[in-house]
Design a protein around this motif. Structure first.
Motif, PDB file in Angstrom:
ATOM      1  N   VAL A 121       1.169  64.405  -2.966  1.00 17.62           N
ATOM      2  CA  VAL A 121       2.266  65.300  -3.334  1.00 17.62           C
ATOM      3  C   VAL A 121       2.542  66.319  -2.242  1.00 17.62           C
ATOM      4  CG1 VAL A 121       2.937  67.152  -4.920  1.00 17.62           C
ATOM      5  CG2 VAL A 121       1.997  65.009  -5.819  1.00 17.62           C
ATOM      6  N   ILE A 122       1.518  67.077  -1.857  1.00 17.11           N
ATOM      7  CA  ILE A 122       1.731  68.156  -0.882  1.00 17.11           C
ATOM      8  C   ILE A 122       2.026  67.612   0.506  1.00 17.11           C
ATOM      9  CG2 ILE A 122       0.626  70.099   0.306  1.00 17.11           C
ATOM     10  CD1 ILE A 122      -0.819  70.767  -2.278  1.00 17.11           C
ATOM     11  N   TYR A 126       6.124  66.317   0.420  1.00 10.22           N
ATOM     12  CA  TYR A 126       6.741  67.618   0.682  1.00 10.22           C
ATOM     13  C   TYR A 126       6.628  68.077   2.138  1.00 10.22           C
ATOM     14  CZ  TYR A 126       7.903  72.573   0.241  1.00 10.22           C
ATOM     15  OH  TYR A 126       8.473  73.811   0.412  1.00 10.22           O
ATOM     16  N   ILE A 127       5.435  68.159   2.677  1.00  7.79           N
ATOM     17  CA  ILE A 127       5.250  68.732   4.014  1.00  7.79           C
ATOM     18  C   ILE A 127       5.579  67.744   5.132  1.00  7.79           C
ATOM     19  CG2 ILE A 127       3.552  69.656   5.633  1.00  7.79           C
ATOM     20  CD1 ILE A 127       4.426  71.663   3.564  1.00  7.79           C
ATOM     21  N   GLU A 148      12.726  67.783  -2.122  1.00  5.27           N
ATOM     22  CA  GLU A 148      13.003  68.550  -3.345  1.00  5.27           C
ATOM     23  C   GLU A 148      12.111  68.083  -4.496  1.00  5.27           C
ATOM     24  OE1 GLU A 148      17.136  68.232  -4.154  1.00  5.27           O
ATOM     25  OE2 GLU A 148      17.761  69.332  -2.352  1.00  5.27           O
ATOM     26  N   HIS A 149      11.989  66.765  -4.633  1.00  6.31           N
ATOM     27  CA  HIS A 149      11.106  66.220  -5.658  1.00  6.31           C
ATOM     28  C   HIS A 149       9.662  66.627  -5.369  1.00  6.31           C
ATOM     29  CE1 HIS A 149       9.358  63.453  -8.557  1.00  6.31           C
ATOM     30  NE2 HIS A 149       8.577  62.981  -7.600  1.00  6.31           N
ATOM     31  N   GLY A 150       9.270  66.585  -4.105  1.00  8.06           N
ATOM     32  CA  GLY A 150       7.919  66.972  -3.716  1.00  8.06           C
ATOM     33  C   GLY A 150       7.621  68.408  -4.076  1.00  8.06           C
ATOM     34  N   LEU A 151       8.586  69.300  -3.836  1.00 11.90           N
ATOM     35  CA  LEU A 151       8.383  70.715  -4.153  1.00 11.90           C
ATOM     36  C   LEU A 151       8.168  70.917  -5.649  1.00 11.90           C
ATOM     37  CD1 LEU A 151       8.260  73.660  -3.343  1.00 11.90           C
ATOM     38  CD2 LEU A 151      10.764  73.733  -3.426  1.00 11.90           C
ATOM     39  N   LYS A 156       3.905  71.963  -9.963  1.00 15.14           N
ATOM     40  CA  LYS A 156       3.123  71.481 -11.109  1.00 15.14           C
ATOM     41  C   LYS A 156       1.635  71.450 -10.787  1.00 15.14           C
ATOM     42  CE  LYS A 156       6.780  68.619 -13.159  1.00 15.14           C
ATOM     43  NZ  LYS A 156       7.200  67.237 -13.509  1.00 15.14           N
ATOM     44  N   LEU A 157       1.297  71.005  -9.568  1.00 12.18           N
ATOM     45  CA  LEU A 157      -0.106  70.989  -9.154  1.00 12.18           C
ATOM     46  C   LEU A 157      -0.684  72.397  -9.114  1.00 12.18           C
ATOM     47  CD1 LEU A 157      -0.191  68.400  -6.217  1.00 12.18           C
ATOM     48  CD2 LEU A 157      -1.205  68.144  -8.484  1.00 12.18           C
TER      49      LEU A 157
END
Length: 239
Positions: A121-122, A126-127, A148-151, A156-157
């Motif tokens: 995820v991170i 996202y990164i 955007e989905h990753g953020l 949530k994490l």
């Protein structure tokens, strides 16, 4: 001749070899564990870019061209969680995993979650798509959608860590720090690439500050810190 490391015997085959990319969270987690427990080792920096002609021989004969990869005599171990377990089993009697079997198994579980879900995820959602071309999608629109989905998934994490793991504990598995904390922290610091604000997650921010005080943290994160500084300088130039 056999040497003892933390009470465990090691055949005198010379120090083990760790192949790594220093901005990779699993690589940093393994390297940090080696340093903290004084396990002799040699580092080999690896470059898998298409322009590199210096791929180490061990990867030419190994099924997985991935890091971290550990070579200890005749034993080859890959994937961060597997390497940490091997080191704990053979060299440290699971030092850093917790005092009870319950806490040790929780640490194992958190590490597995860290290097799969949390890193996916991170890092990958996202990164990395923001800064590393290799992980960016082909079109700007699709890449922005991924980010955007990753953020959303990142938030949530952080909610899980804030409101479940750290609700009544100073560290992820209890009152004392374990390898679970340092592993998750190596992933969360990727958010520093975007100057991420933890205002909504004060427990996470305080926990991360504590974990970053560990011995050898700064040494292991030099390349990460330099990369963050480069991003900040580039941002000032383009602003």
């Amino acid at each position: 001749m056999r040497k003892k490391i933390n009470g465990f015997h090691k055949h005198d085959k010379g120090p083990m070899e760790l192949y790594l990319i220093r901005i990779s969270p699993p690589c940093r987690a393994v390297w940090l564990y080696l340093l903290q427990h004084e396990i002799p080792h040699i580092l080999h920096d690896v470059d898998f870019s298409k322009h590199s002609t210096k791929i180490p021989e061990v990867f030419k004969s190994h099924s997985h061209q991935e890091v971290p990869l550990l070579v200890d005599g005749d034993i080859v171990v890959f994937e961060g969680q597997a390497i940490l377990r091997y080191l704990a089993m053979k060299y440290t009697n699971y030092a850093g995993y917790g005092l009870s079997l319950q806490q040790q198994m929780l640490s194992e579980s958190v590490i597995s979650w860290c290097f799969s879900e949390v890193h996916r995820v991170i890092g990958y959602s996202y990164i990395y798509p923001q800064f590393l071309d290799y992980y960016s999608l082909k079109t700007t629109e699709s890449n922005e959608c991924l980010i955007e989905h990753g953020l959303r998934q990142v938030t949530k994490l952080l909610e899980v860590i804030e409101n479940r793991y750290l609700m009544n504990n100073k560290y992820l598995t209890g009152p004392r720090t374990t390898i679970a904390d340092t592993s998750v922290a190596t992933v969360l610091v990727l958010l520093e690439w975007t100057n991420f604000n933890y205002k909504m997650w004060p427990k996470v921010e305080a926990w991360l500050t504590r974990v970053k005080q560990h011995h050898f943290w700064d040494e292991v994160h030099v390349t990460h810190a330099d990369f963050v500084k480069d991003i900040q300088r580039s941002s000032l130039i383009y602003d």
